[in-house]
Enzyme design. Structure first.
Site, PDB file in Angstrom:
ATOM      1  N   HIS A  71       0.884  -1.013   0.335  1.00 13.17           N
ATOM      2  CA  HIS A  71      -0.095   0.056   0.160  1.00 13.17           C
ATOM      3  C   HIS A  71       0.869   1.419  -0.148  1.00 13.17           C
ATOM      4  O   HIS A  71       0.777   2.064  -0.934  1.00 13.17           O
ATOM      5  CB  HIS A  71      -1.085  -0.152   1.059  1.00 13.17           C
ATOM      6  CG  HIS A  71      -2.005  -1.162   1.362  1.00 13.17           C
ATOM      7  ND1 HIS A  71      -2.761  -1.566   0.220  1.00 13.17           N
ATOM      8  CD2 HIS A  71      -2.272  -2.046   2.250  1.00 13.17           C
ATOM      9  CE1 HIS A  71      -3.269  -2.791   0.565  1.00 13.17           C
ATOM     10  NE2 HIS A  71      -2.881  -2.959   1.667  1.00 13.17           N
ATOM     11  N   ASP A 129      -5.267  -8.318  -2.793  1.00 15.90           N
ATOM     12  CA  ASP A 129      -5.452  -8.185  -1.412  1.00 15.90           C
ATOM     13  C   ASP A 129      -6.684  -8.798  -0.848  1.00 15.90           C
ATOM     14  O   ASP A 129      -6.437 -10.110  -0.818  1.00 15.90           O
ATOM     15  CB  ASP A 129      -5.381  -6.756  -1.141  1.00 15.90           C
ATOM     16  CG  ASP A 129      -5.601  -6.286   0.342  1.00 15.90           C
ATOM     17  OD1 ASP A 129      -5.274  -7.120   1.057  1.00 15.90           O
ATOM     18  OD2 ASP A 129      -5.334  -5.106   0.620  1.00 15.90           O
TER      19      ASP A 129
END
Length: 468
Positions: free
Chosen positions: A281, A332
């Site tokens: 991220h 994810d």
């Protein structure tokens, strides 16, 4: 010597590390490693019997960030339960779901997910695995039980895997005690290193890579992080290291309150961050942090569909690339399982922020889809710690063939077919076949285990939901 039809593929067009090439013959050995890539080949006698790709040939995309169990509740948290719904309220849903999963259910969920990935253009996955213990938070008799379930799922589906057991010890910065909902995640540092030793033979037996995932700075205290990295260096010196970092603004604020530094700033000053690392991220960085993180050679793990789904924010990719930063794609939480969809969302997010178009194209690759694909391949391979970075000798024969007869692609030049696949089609529908280590895993867009794995997934999800 004539090519071996069982270990070669001819394509009229292929995206090589240096760009698009015509009449490409790819050959590999018995281990599935590419031994030759010849350009300018003809379809004459020397290629008699060699399979011919029915569309443009690409290297398979690595998926550098996966929490497999979360696929089973994708789409089930899209309702408001708090005055201001956020990542943190979503996390409560995740905890409840994680509390119910058995090893058999995890394997069924992961097998279906990996089948989906193969059908959608991913040929490798980095599994960031933090569900370790039984439903009461007690260690299994074999502490590797859930890790081995994931390795079996990958082997069954035929996808390459980098297994990253997650070190998770606290509920917040400063070593705050874990919450009851986190009991399945918690391991001591010594226990984690023992787990890696236990898993090494099983991973090696199926060609998997093994690494470590310190979950986040809030979940691993400095002393534990240091000890884990030292222990890992002794066990597997070149192992990949993945960490969630600076995903949420609250995380940044909490880190500042704890240390006086932002998460990426703290990590770069206190850990030996280098090309083995994947900063997952890294959404909320200052310009100085972008420059400093890029200099380490670490990969930024960008997960556009999840970052959008959780309201994380948007990574500044043009700034990262300005500093020579490397990046790859992850799905994810699996709100979306589609490599092309992630590319589209990544570019579109940048367009929305900057009010410009084709921001991730460059002088060498003016076609945005081609440029993004090559960058994501290289960054994803680096993060995976496996030779899966493109169509070149020494790399694994992980391949994706587009369907040149799909209406969205038909009669276009190859580079435009890839653009249409990413930006103008149902995306996964544009894929004809995928190969892993030279073995065909999907044909005409469908995996042989599609129906069987789907039924097992649905049964596992239904049982989990009934248990809540």
């Amino acid at each position: 010597m004539a090519p071996d039809p069982q270990r070669s593929l001819f394509a009229a067009d292929a995206l090589l590390p240096g760009g698009w090439a015509r009449n490409v013959l790819v050959q590999w050995d018995a281990a599935g490693r590419i031994t030759g890539v010849a350009c300018g080949s003809s379809d004459a006698a020397p290629l008699a019997g060699v399979p011919q790709a029915p569309g443009p040939l690409l290297a398979g995309m690595p998926n550098l960030h996966s929490h497999a169990f979360q696929r089973a509740f994708a789409g089930l948290t899209e309702y408001r339960t708090a005055g201001q719904d956020s990542f943190w309220s979503w996390r409560e849903h995740m905890y409840r779901f994680a509390a119910s999963i058995t090893p058999e259910q995890l394997e069924a969920i992961a097998t279906w997910l990996y089948v989906e990935m193969l059908e959608a253009g991913y040929t490798a996955v980095c599994e960031f695995h933090y569900l370790h213990h039984d439903r009461g938070g007690r260690p299994y008799a074999d502490g590797a039980t859930l890790s081995l379930a994931l390795l079996r799922a990958a082997r069954t589906a035929g996808i390459g895997i980098t297994l990253l057991p997650a070190l998770y010890q606290s509920s917040g910065f400063g070593g705050q005690p874990p919450r009851a909902q986190q009991a399945r995640f918690i391991r001591s540092t010594d226990d984690m290193l023992s787990l890696l030793e236990r898993l090494a033979p099983a991973a090696q037996a199926q060609g998997a890579a093994l690494g470590l995932a310190p979950h986040s700075l809030r979940a691993v205290a400095p002393d534990s992080l240091r000890a884990a990295l030292q222990g890992l260096a002794s066990l597997i010196p070149q192992a990949p290291i993945h960490i969630h970092i600076a995903e949420q603004t609250q995380e940044v604020d909490d880190c500042l309150a704890w240390s006086g530094q932002r998460p990426v700033q703290w990590l770069l000053e206190h850990a030996p961050v280098d090309a083995r690392w994947c900063l997952v991220h890294a959404t909320h960085m200052t310009p100085h942090e972008y420059a400093a993180a890029a200099r380490t050679g670490a990969v930024a793990g960008i997960c556009p569909s999840t970052e959008a789904n959780l309201g994380d924010g948007i990574f500044d990719m043009p700034l990262w690339l300005q500093h020579g930063g490397r990046w790859g794609l992850g799905s994810d939480s699996h709100a979306c399982v589609n490599a092309a969809e992630e590319l589209l969302l990544l570019e579109y997010g940048q367009r929305l922020v900057r009010r410009q178009r084709n921001l991730l194209a460059n002088a060498a690759q003016p076609e945005t889809a081609s440029a993004m694909t090559l960058q994501a391949l290289q960054g994803g391979a680096q993060a995976a710690g496996r030779p899966i970075g493109g169509l070149a000798p020494g790399q694994q024969a992980d391949l994706v063939v587009l369907d040149a007869q799909h209406a969205a692609l038909r009669e276009l030049p190859a580079h435009r077919m890839l653009s249409a696949h990413v930006f103008g089609s149902p995306r996964s529908a544009g894929i004809d076949s995928t190969w892993v280590a030279g073995v065909r895993r999907t044909s005409r867009g469908r995996h042989a285990l599609h129906e069987t794995a789907a039924r097992a997934f649905v049964a596992a999800r239904s049982a989990i939901l009934a248990a809540q």
